[in-house]
Scaffold this motif. Structure first.
Motif, mmCIF file in Angstrom:
data_model
loop_
_atom_site.group_PDB
_atom_site.id
_atom_site.type_symbol
_atom_site.label_atom_id
_atom_site.label_comp_id
_atom_site.label_asym_id
_atom_site.label_seq_id
_atom_site.Cartn_x
_atom_site.Cartn_y
_atom_site.Cartn_z
ATOM 1 N N PHE A 1 53.097 -18.003 -72.242
ATOM 2 C CA PHE A 1 53.656 -17.071 -72.354
ATOM 3 C C PHE A 1 53.540 -16.011 -71.031
ATOM 4 O O PHE A 1 54.423 -15.359 -70.551
ATOM 5 C CB PHE A 1 53.553 -16.441 -73.334
ATOM 6 C CG PHE A 1 53.855 -16.598 -74.763
ATOM 7 C CD1 PHE A 1 55.296 -16.852 -75.014
ATOM 8 C CD2 PHE A 1 53.198 -17.195 -75.637
ATOM 9 C CE1 PHE A 1 55.786 -17.314 -76.168
ATOM 10 C CE2 PHE A 1 53.635 -17.593 -76.915
ATOM 11 C CZ PHE A 1 54.936 -17.724 -77.173
ATOM 12 N N ALA A 2 52.537 -15.933 -70.471
ATOM 13 C CA ALA A 2 51.915 -15.089 -69.396
ATOM 14 C C ALA A 2 51.321 -16.411 -68.349
ATOM 15 O O ALA A 2 50.362 -16.864 -68.672
ATOM 16 C CB ALA A 2 51.082 -14.025 -69.784
ATOM 17 N N LEU A 3 51.528 -15.922 -67.126
ATOM 18 C CA LEU A 3 51.211 -17.033 -65.843
ATOM 19 C C LEU A 3 50.640 -16.239 -64.883
ATOM 20 O O LEU A 3 50.822 -15.107 -64.410
ATOM 21 C CB LEU A 3 52.300 -17.896 -65.699
ATOM 22 C CG LEU A 3 52.654 -18.814 -66.927
ATOM 23 C CD1 LEU A 3 54.356 -18.768 -67.164
ATOM 24 C CD2 LEU A 3 52.444 -20.323 -66.554
ATOM 25 N N GLY A 4 50.475 -17.028 -63.450
ATOM 26 C CA GLY A 4 50.352 -16.456 -62.586
ATOM 27 C C GLY A 4 51.748 -16.496 -61.614
ATOM 28 O O GLY A 4 52.647 -17.006 -61.956
ATOM 29 N N ASN A 5 51.597 -15.672 -60.508
ATOM 30 C CA ASN A 5 52.648 -15.452 -59.633
ATOM 31 C C ASN A 5 52.281 -15.518 -58.251
ATOM 32 O O ASN A 5 51.654 -14.726 -57.662
ATOM 33 C CB ASN A 5 53.581 -14.130 -59.901
ATOM 34 C CG ASN A 5 54.475 -13.644 -58.958
ATOM 35 O OD1 ASN A 5 55.074 -14.587 -58.206
ATOM 36 N ND2 ASN A 5 54.683 -12.675 -59.006
ATOM 37 N N PRO A 6 52.379 -16.718 -57.513
ATOM 38 C CA PRO A 6 51.891 -16.914 -56.023
ATOM 39 C C PRO A 6 52.574 -16.025 -55.084
ATOM 40 O O PRO A 6 52.006 -15.869 -53.930
ATOM 41 C CB PRO A 6 52.311 -18.366 -55.825
ATOM 42 C CG PRO A 6 53.543 -18.769 -56.560
ATOM 43 C CD PRO A 6 53.238 -17.863 -57.655
ATOM 44 N N MET A 7 53.558 -15.190 -55.326
ATOM 45 C CA MET A 7 53.956 -14.210 -54.890
ATOM 46 C C MET A 7 53.455 -12.785 -54.921
ATOM 47 O O MET A 7 53.715 -11.953 -54.194
ATOM 48 C CB MET A 7 55.582 -13.725 -54.691
ATOM 49 C CG MET A 7 56.557 -15.243 -54.589
ATOM 50 S SD MET A 7 58.260 -14.960 -54.360
ATOM 51 C CE MET A 7 58.622 -13.960 -55.700
ATOM 52 N N GLY A 8 52.658 -12.792 -55.984
ATOM 53 C CA GLY A 8 52.294 -11.331 -56.392
ATOM 54 C C GLY A 8 50.574 -11.024 -56.265
ATOM 55 O O GLY A 8 49.988 -11.961 -55.978
ATOM 56 N N PRO A 9 50.425 -9.785 -56.424
ATOM 57 C CA PRO A 9 48.998 -9.524 -56.190
ATOM 58 C C PRO A 9 48.250 -9.772 -57.505
ATOM 59 O O PRO A 9 48.828 -10.141 -58.614
ATOM 60 C CB PRO A 9 49.165 -7.796 -56.061
ATOM 61 C CG PRO A 9 50.063 -7.387 -56.631
ATOM 62 C CD PRO A 9 51.521 -8.610 -56.572
ATOM 63 N N VAL A 10 46.991 -9.613 -57.455
ATOM 64 C CA VAL A 10 45.959 -9.979 -58.355
ATOM 65 C C VAL A 10 45.248 -8.848 -58.889
ATOM 66 O O VAL A 10 44.467 -8.266 -57.887
ATOM 67 C CB VAL A 10 45.223 -11.299 -58.189
ATOM 68 C CG1 VAL A 10 43.964 -11.590 -59.435
ATOM 69 C CG2 VAL A 10 45.841 -12.449 -57.982
#
Length: 650
Positions: free
Chosen positions: A426-435
């Protein structure tokens, strides 16, 4: 506000599959997209076009196109996906047939072995021919009781190429746990290895298989892979045959991929079974395939040149997720054994030697290596590493910071959350976004995830129940032996009719991230205030003397009081000073209501075989209730430690 830990450079953003997919959508659908948030909003408002875009962008191989993407995305349960399409799951995973490495396997005490995509295709073709020869047909069940090794992947692909349904359990299951699962589905073929390794020890699997074979009358053939013994004695197994002897010899036969409807079953998965007989969850081919392609290609940024590793057994859904990386042409690194043998750095040595670019593990593992003082980034060359993934339980803020401090400071750390129920996230990583520390980066594309309050209304910036308010293609097609669908409906759709209720307690942040506070069925309610167990674990993990912990709510004087059990390092004692420090740590970083009424030292913490704490089972024990299925636990003997504790009597 959680701390910003990492932000990708613009060049890195533009090189991601996610960014290229966004450009593809803009061109194909004339949609003005400028950010992940724009893409996400489009994916949950124009659901049919979104999944059509994923289907085409990922290149789903099919012999007949679908007539429509979904009949009604608001029909929960019962939405029909990709009606009219004909395809084969295994064909999509075997689209590459060249001399690049497909699978590498490292056994705990074995040298690494590898096979190419061409060799994998050949092996699958031979095994599929053998299975057809003994009469396997679409819809038959084939079971695996195997380590996480190359032959397991071959067996799954050969089975699904025919349209048989694959179902597996890890080799550390006992006979009762196996029968609770395989006994419900009636497999015709059973694949096993003769044993497995863990912690420097070899464990025999043939005795367990011999025991359950007598109680599985549907099993016609038992195929054994020699692993811990090159020449195992299989004379005790009815219908037993060694893997290589079962394979068709001579010139490789043609591999025929059975073309089947989109919702033809591909996997049967199992719930943990800690509160009763496990549910048998049936997943369809197209829904599983497209969801995994989306998560691997877009959210994980898997590319042809990647080596992807996930520490998992074949009984955890992350194995099914991992092997779908074959469809993207990546090299998959498989491992059987303990992640702490001969020491806490064994997996990082492997990551260095095999140039792993995507490293997947559990939150429990990351917390444990931090406690062990491991500093992989200073000890090993991890220059190939671009992503670390974590799942299984909420990843603490401290573990987020540990990864960037001691593993690598220029990676995307993707804490992901989903479940066996949807065989995805349901929730994941986003390689374009900040952590940000403590936050999962985003809700998954196409997943209309909300946090509901007690009134069933969506909320932002507050804790609530995780629900999914539109259908997703990887939702189960049914439960096994549930012809009217009653068990399926009651499992997910009764709490909030018209929405999938997943049983997680979450917060959706203002910036679109997700914080997971634990299972909602284990949520604590002292004085009517809801507290997620992960909020307490996060604080206790910072106390050096505590190796592990477990929190439950005990019914007490018409209320609930919070009880914290702590497993201490060897030589440490739960004295007044340590008690005070634990309580102060919790109080100062949460609220006074989070402070346990009692803190009790315990010798062990019970876990499921997939590595999750069993708070509900312990809660049942301390309230004198039966724990129905102890066979689902990795260490069922630990439950006895909680029975009749004097500290809980006052």
């Amino acid at each position: 506000m959680n701390k910003l830990l990492w932000k990708p450079a613009e060049e890195r953003i533009r090189s991601t599959n996610m960014h290229q997919f966004m450009d593809y959508v803009k061109d194909q659908y004339q949609i003005p997209l400028h950010s992940y948030d724009d893409l996400y909003r489009w994916s949950i408002t124009d659901i049919s076009h979104f999944w059509e875009a994923v289907w085409n962008y990922a290149g789903v191989i099919h012999s007949r196109p679908f007539d429509r993407v979904v009949d009604d995305a608001q029909k929960l349960p019962g939405a029909r996906w990709f009606e009219g399409a004909r395809l084969n799951f295994a064909e999509n995973l075997l689209r590459y047939r060249d001399d690049r490495l497909a699978l590498s396997f490292k056994g705990e005490t074995h040298a690494i072995v590898s096979i190419t995509y061409a060799e994998l295709y050949d092996k699958v073709a031979r095994l599929a021919c053998s299975l057809r020869t003994v009469g396997i047909k679409p819809g038959d069940r084939i079971a695996g009781f195997m380590p996480n090794m190359i032959e397991t992947v071959i067996a799954m692909l050969a089975s699904t190429s025919i349209g048989a349904i694959w179902s597996s359990c890890s080799p550390d299951f006992g006979s009762s746990g196996l029968l609770d699962r395989f006994g419900q589905i009636g497999p015709r073929i059973l694949f096993t290895a003769n044993g497995y390794s863990y912690g420097g020890k070899k464990f025999d699997s043939l005795a367990t298989i011999g025991e359950i074979a007598k109680q599985l009358p549907t099993v016609e053939h038992i195929i054994v892979v020699p692993y811990t013994d090159p020449q195992p004695d299989i004379s005790c197994l009815p219908g037993g045959e060694l893997f290589d002897d079962f394979l068709v010899q001579g010139e490789a036969p043609e591999l025929v991929f059975e073309q089947l409807p989109a919702d033809h079953p591909v996997y049967i998965m199992y719930s943990s079974g800690t509160t009763g007989v496990p549910k048998c969850i049936v997943h369809g081919a197209a829904g599983t395939l497209i969801q995994h392609l989306k998560e691997l290609k877009l959210h994980t940024d898997v590319k042809r040149g990647d080596t992807i590793f996930y520490y998992t057994t074949c009984g955890w859904m992350m194995w099914n997720w991992l092997v779908n990386s074959l469809a993207l042409g990546a090299r998959i690194l498989l491992f059987d054994g303990s992640p702490f043998y001969p020491g806490p750095d064994v997996l990082w040595q492997l990551a260095q030697d095999e140039k792993v670019s995507i490293f997947g593990t559990s939150a429990k593992y990351l917390a444990a290596i931090e406690k062990a003082g491991s500093k992989p980034g200073k000890t090993f060359d991890l220059s190939s590493l671009k992503a670390v993934l974590s799942t299984g339980s909420p990843l603490s803020v401290e573990s987020f910071e540990y990864v960037y401090r001691e593993i690598k400071d220029d990676i995307v750390l993707s804490s992901i959350s989903g479940g066996t129920d949807i065989l995805s996230c349901f929730a994941l990583g986003n390689p374009m976004g900040p952590v940000y520390a403590g936050e999962l980066q985003c809700r998954g594309l196409g997943m209309k995830v909300e946090a509901y309050n007690d009134a069933g209304k969506p909320i932002i910036g507050e804790k609530g129940e995780l629900v999914c308010t539109a259908a997703a293609p990887s939702m189960p097609i049914r439960f096994w032996n549930d012809p009217e669908g009653q068990k399926y409906r009651s499992a997910y759709f009764e709490s909030y009719p018209g929405a999938w209720s997943h049983g997680d307690y979450i917060e959706i942040t203002e910036r679109g991230g997700v914080i997971v506070y634990g299972r909602s069925d284990a949520t604590l309610n002292p004085g009517g205030v809801r507290i997620g167990t992960a909020e307490i674990y996060r604080q206790v993990e910072t106390v050096p003397e505590v190796l592990d912990s477990l929190v439950i709510g005990q019914d007490w004087e018409n209320d609930v009081r919070v009880i914290l059990f702590v497993k201490l390092r060897e030589g440490c004692e739960l004295d007044e000073e340590l008690l005070k420090r634990i309580k102060n740590t919790i109080r100062e970083n949460t609220t006074p209501r989070h402070v346990p009424s009692k803190i009790i030292a315990i010798a062990d913490i019970p876990y499921t075989l997939s590595g999750k704490k069993v708070e509900l089972a312990v809660r049942n024990v301390i309230h004198g209730k039966e724990v129905k299925n102890r066979f689902a636990l990795a260490n069922p003997e630990a439950l006895e430690l909680y029975n009749g504790l004097q500290e809980l009597m006052s």
